[in-house]
Design a protein around this motif. Structure first.
Motif, mmCIF file in Angstrom:
data_model
loop_
_atom_site.group_PDB
_atom_site.id
_atom_site.type_symbol
_atom_site.label_atom_id
_atom_site.label_comp_id
_atom_site.label_asym_id
_atom_site.label_seq_id
_atom_site.Cartn_x
_atom_site.Cartn_y
_atom_site.Cartn_z
ATOM 1 N N PRO A 191 52.174 -95.067 -43.305
ATOM 2 C CA PRO A 191 52.443 -93.752 -43.955
ATOM 3 C C PRO A 191 51.139 -93.026 -43.580
ATOM 4 O O PRO A 191 50.112 -93.602 -43.199
ATOM 5 C CB PRO A 191 52.426 -93.970 -45.454
ATOM 6 N N MET A 192 50.966 -91.642 -44.025
ATOM 7 C CA MET A 192 49.701 -90.679 -43.644
ATOM 8 C C MET A 192 49.748 -89.910 -45.071
ATOM 9 O O MET A 192 50.503 -89.583 -45.541
ATOM 10 C CB MET A 192 50.291 -89.873 -42.627
ATOM 11 N N PRO A 193 48.397 -89.663 -45.308
ATOM 12 C CA PRO A 193 48.207 -88.871 -46.720
ATOM 13 C C PRO A 193 48.903 -87.325 -46.408
ATOM 14 O O PRO A 193 49.235 -86.751 -47.354
ATOM 15 C CB PRO A 193 46.688 -88.673 -46.693
ATOM 16 N N ASP A 194 48.896 -86.865 -45.131
ATOM 17 C CA ASP A 194 49.587 -85.657 -45.125
ATOM 18 C C ASP A 194 51.129 -85.423 -45.432
ATOM 19 O O ASP A 194 51.871 -86.131 -44.922
ATOM 20 C CB ASP A 194 49.540 -84.965 -43.672
ATOM 21 N N PRO A 195 51.549 -84.882 -46.251
ATOM 22 C CA PRO A 195 53.102 -85.021 -46.857
ATOM 23 C C PRO A 195 53.780 -84.368 -45.515
ATOM 24 O O PRO A 195 55.191 -85.111 -45.449
ATOM 25 C CB PRO A 195 53.062 -83.836 -47.999
#
Length: 192
Positions: free
Chosen positions: A114-118
């Motif tokens: 995953p990535m922090p950017d939604p």
């Protein structure tokens, strides 16, 4: 056994102060494995598809080499309002590399984290599901790390504290544990 790992900065282990990333950590107890970490920061599935064969040939020994691929995060980042690589093209790239690599020996695909950017994270979640389906059709082992890494939050917390994308040692350790515990990895890491 020789293990070639192709992908992006997550394969490379960008941000890991020990410079092991998840691949090195997953192989920590496997001194008999020669690891060629061929992750390159910023690369998309198209970049990996262009280079993997040329980089495999000088490192491959028939019957002793396995290849792992892990990409997709850079494909999902946007440039000029669109993903760097459209999801349909990512799947075509994945199909091409997995099919051709399987003719050389054992292959495995590890899904993107995953990535922090939604916005990126939503695209990654969808891509992860498509990659899982594709691997099922190709009968190529697939390890889904997206959901467990997203659920426990450590990966994104560390990435948020560092550069907004890459975790530190804890995130990579968690991903390595997920990969190393998966039956597909245990079988794959003995197969080369």
């Amino acid at each position: 056994m020789r293990l070639l790992a192709f992908g992006d900065s997550f394969v490379l282990g960008q941000g890991d102060p020990e410079h092991l990333g998840w691949v090195g950590r997953a192989l920590r107890e496997r001194a008999e494995v020669t690891l060629y970490n061929l992750g390159v920061r910023g690369e998309t599935s198209a970049d990996v598809a262009r280079r993997w064969r040329a980089e495999t040939e000088p490192r491959r020994v028939a019957g002793e080499t396995a290849i792992v691929f892990s990409f997709g995060a850079n494909d999902c980042h946007q440039e000029a309002g669109a993903p760097r690589v459209a999801a349909a093209q990512t799947l075509l790239n994945a199909r091409a590399v997995l099919t051709e690599a399987a003719s050389l020996g054992p292959v495995l695909m590890v899904g993107p984290p995953p990535m922090p950017d939604p916005g990126v994270c939503v695209r990654l979640e969808t891509l992860n599901e498509h990659l899982k389906t594709l691997c099922g059709r190709l009968q190529a082992p697939f390890i889904d790390v997206f959901r467990p890494l997203f659920a426990d939050g450590l990966w994104n917390r560390e990435a948020g504290m560092l550069d907004g994308a890459h975790p530190g040692a804890g995130g990579y350790q968690r991903m390595a544990e997920l990969v190393a515990a998966h039956p597909a990895w245990r079988s794959f890491a003995r197969s080369g």
